[in-house]
Design a protein around this motif. Structure first.
Motif, short mmCIF file in Angstrom:
data_model
loop_
_atom_site.label_atom_id
_atom_site.label_comp_id
_atom_site.label_asym_id
_atom_site.label_seq_id
_atom_site.Cartn_x
_atom_site.Cartn_y
_atom_site.Cartn_z
N LYS A 161 46.81 18.05 53.57
CA LYS A 161 46.05 18.93 52.67
C LYS A 161 46.70 18.99 51.29
N TYR A 162 48.02 19.15 51.29
CA TYR A 162 48.74 19.23 50.01
C TYR A 162 48.64 17.92 49.25
N PHE A 163 48.71 16.81 49.97
CA PHE A 163 48.61 15.50 49.33
C PHE A 163 47.25 15.30 48.69
N VAL A 164 46.18 15.61 49.42
CA VAL A 164 44.82 15.41 48.89
C VAL A 164 44.58 16.30 47.67
N LEU A 165 44.91 17.59 47.80
CA LEU A 165 44.69 18.51 46.69
C LEU A 165 45.64 18.21 45.53
N ALA A 224 47.51 25.59 36.94
CA ALA A 224 47.19 26.63 37.92
C ALA A 224 47.41 26.14 39.34
N PHE A 225 47.08 24.87 39.60
CA PHE A 225 47.31 24.33 40.94
C PHE A 225 48.79 24.27 41.26
N MET A 234 44.50 27.15 47.50
CA MET A 234 44.14 26.92 48.90
C MET A 234 45.26 26.27 49.70
N TRP A 235 46.09 25.48 49.03
CA TRP A 235 47.16 24.77 49.74
C TRP A 235 48.35 25.66 50.09
N PRO A 237 49.01 28.87 51.49
CA PRO A 237 49.27 29.43 52.84
C PRO A 237 49.43 28.36 53.91
N ASP A 238 48.65 27.28 53.83
CA ASP A 238 48.75 26.23 54.84
C ASP A 238 50.09 25.51 54.77
N VAL A 239 50.56 25.23 53.56
CA VAL A 239 51.84 24.55 53.40
C VAL A 239 52.99 25.45 53.83
N TYR A 240 52.96 26.71 53.43
CA TYR A 240 54.03 27.64 53.80
C TYR A 240 54.13 27.78 55.32
#
Length: 486
Positions: A161-165, A224-225, A234-235, A237-240
């Protein structure tokens, strides 16, 4: 370009870091898992040597290298020293945790050093291409670090997810840079500032100013990203949650300092003549981040997701500070330093409480910590109170400095909104304190941290108290950094 234009002495810390990184990488190839501690020691020595060289080469005034594409000034000096300290703290505190999670490997240290190199390049860049190179070195290292536990589906999902975003954000940044280049004909930040000022002042130049403003929009989205501001959060909480706690500690601390300097370089040093435009965008991003971050954090039962959404709200404060002029820029840097220290200590406590094969992920995992060990509960209490902005801790003064800068510039309603959001945010921080001190547990699991790690963790938490009571010294560094930059 001749050798005098290169001025390699200014970039010597980065050269030392890259050389040491290669040495660590090569030595690690010949070590067995039983001797992985040698890699850890070499990585710590690499960071310490880089910091020593950084202090040694500081000329006292801003100096340029690589034909004006790289600068060593007050801002980069303070930011780099803080990032060195954060990464060193991580290396010392994470050894016990990494062993328990079976990721005590050379890849963690080499990728972390690569990430640190990217952050240093970002902090000193005065050219859009240099900024982009530093950003990509950092980002690619973090993608790999998050996916370090290859057998963990959550870690792999978070990394993807982090890579794509992240790739999308990098593309938007490049698109914005191309528009700025089309409008100004240069990628050097000082030249962009000069040319854009002339464009906006000139009559009959309708196309270029609009192209410049459109490029600014894309650049602000990318900033901002990287900061994790709403709606580009969006990335976070999922990454943490998906990454191992040691990697989360890296992702959530030092890169925030680099991202703050990154934003300052682009928006102030490069696009300062368009300040009215980017201030309006930062205003909206900051308000949304404070609102969404605090409200979403209240609903979390996972301590890592709660800290992720709280990060979003803290980034809202940093964005607000950019509207406060010179005092605001210094407050933004101070806030980034304070947040990095709070985050490193907070995640350090979570590493301490993790068990073999199981992270401390839930707020309930901290239940009864005061009964298990009152000192570690006190350290986490200092972190939670500091993040909530309760005096006399460092987090309180960070918020106070931002709000003071806003009030001085006439943004009273924004200041009131920030205070209200801080009061709402205090709820979920105090809930963690309540769980530690009121809820009980019979568990007596061992603490996963070396004696050196516990000492560094304790020292970091006490600094939150010392620098909260005596904040002037750190704020003076930040003001010095901003003044030397101008």
């Amino acid at each position: 370009m001749n050798w005098t234009d290169l001025n390699l002495n200014i970039a010597m810390p980065e050269i030392v870091l890259l050389t040491a990184l290669c040495v660590v990488l090569l030595v690690d190839l010949w070590l067995s898992d039983a001797k992985r501690g040698i890699t850890a020691i070499l990585a710590m020595l690499a960071v310490a040597a880089t910091a020593a060289v950084q202090v040694a080469v500081w000329p006292g005034e801003a100096a340029l290298a690589f034909n004006g594409m790289f600068v060593l000034d007050g801002l980069s000096l303070v930011a780099k020293l803080a990032m060195y300290a954060a990464v060193f703290m991580l290396f010392v505190m994470s050894q016990g945790y990494l062993k328990g999670r079976q990721i005590y490997k050379g890849e963690f240290y080499t990728l972390s050093l690569f990430a640190l190199l990217g952050m240093c390049v970002m902090a000193s860049a005065t050219h859009f291409l240099t900024l982009y190179i530093g950003l990509e070195i950092l980002s690619l290292s973090l993608y790999a670090l998050i996916a370090l536990r290859r057998e963990d589906a959550f870690a792999s999902e978070a990394a993807l997810k982090y890579f794509v975003l992240g790739a999308l954000a990098s593309g938007l940044l490049l698109y914005g840079i191309s528009m700025i280049y089309g409008a100004t004909g240069t990628l050097s930040l000082p030249d962009v500032l000069s040319v854009s000022h002339n464009l906006l002042m000139a009559d009959g130049q309708a196309a270029s100013p609009w192209l410049l403003k459109l490029g600014l929009v894309f650049v602000v989205v990318a900033i901002a990203f990287k900061l994790g501001a709403v709606p580009f959060h969006m990335w976070v909480p999922d990454v943490y949650e998906g990454a191992s706690t040691a990697v989360t500690a890296l992702v959530g601390t030092a890169p925030k300092i680099a991202a703050t300097v990154f934003a300052f370089r682009i928006l102030v040093n490069g696009l300062g003549s368009s300040s009215e435009d980017w201030m309006m965008m930062l205003n909206l991003l900051a308000v949304a981040s404070l609102l969404v971050g605090n409200l979403a954090a209240i609903m979390q039962t996972s301590i890592k997701r709660m800290l992720a959404y709280s990060t979003v709200s803290h980034m809202g404060f940093i964005l607000l500070a950019f509207m406060g002029g010179t005092q605001g820029f210094a407050a933004a840097l101070y806030y980034a330093l304070a947040y990095a220290l709070m985050g490193m200590v907070g995640f350090g406590v979570l590493m301490l409480l993790s068990k073999d094969g199981q992270d401390c992920n839930e707020i309930s995992d901290l239940a009864g910590l005061n009964q298990r060990n009152a000192w570690y509960a006190f350290l986490m209490l200092l972190v939670m109170f500091s993040m909530a902005g309760i005096p006399p801790l460092m987090g309180f003064y960070a918020k106070f400095a931002v709000i003071s800068a806003l009030v001085a510039k006439g943004y009273v309603w924004l200041s009131v909104f920030a205070v209200v959001m801080s009061l709402i945010g205090a709820f979920y921080y105090l809930r963690v304190v309540k769980v530690m001190y009121v809820d009980g547990t019979e568990e007596r699991a061992p603490f996963m941290m070396t004696a050196a790690g516990k000492a560094v963790l304790s020292a970091g938490a006490l600094l939150l108290l010392v620098w909260g009571v005596l904040p002037k010294s750190v704020m003076d560094w930040c003001l010095y950094a901003i003044e030397k930059t101008f």
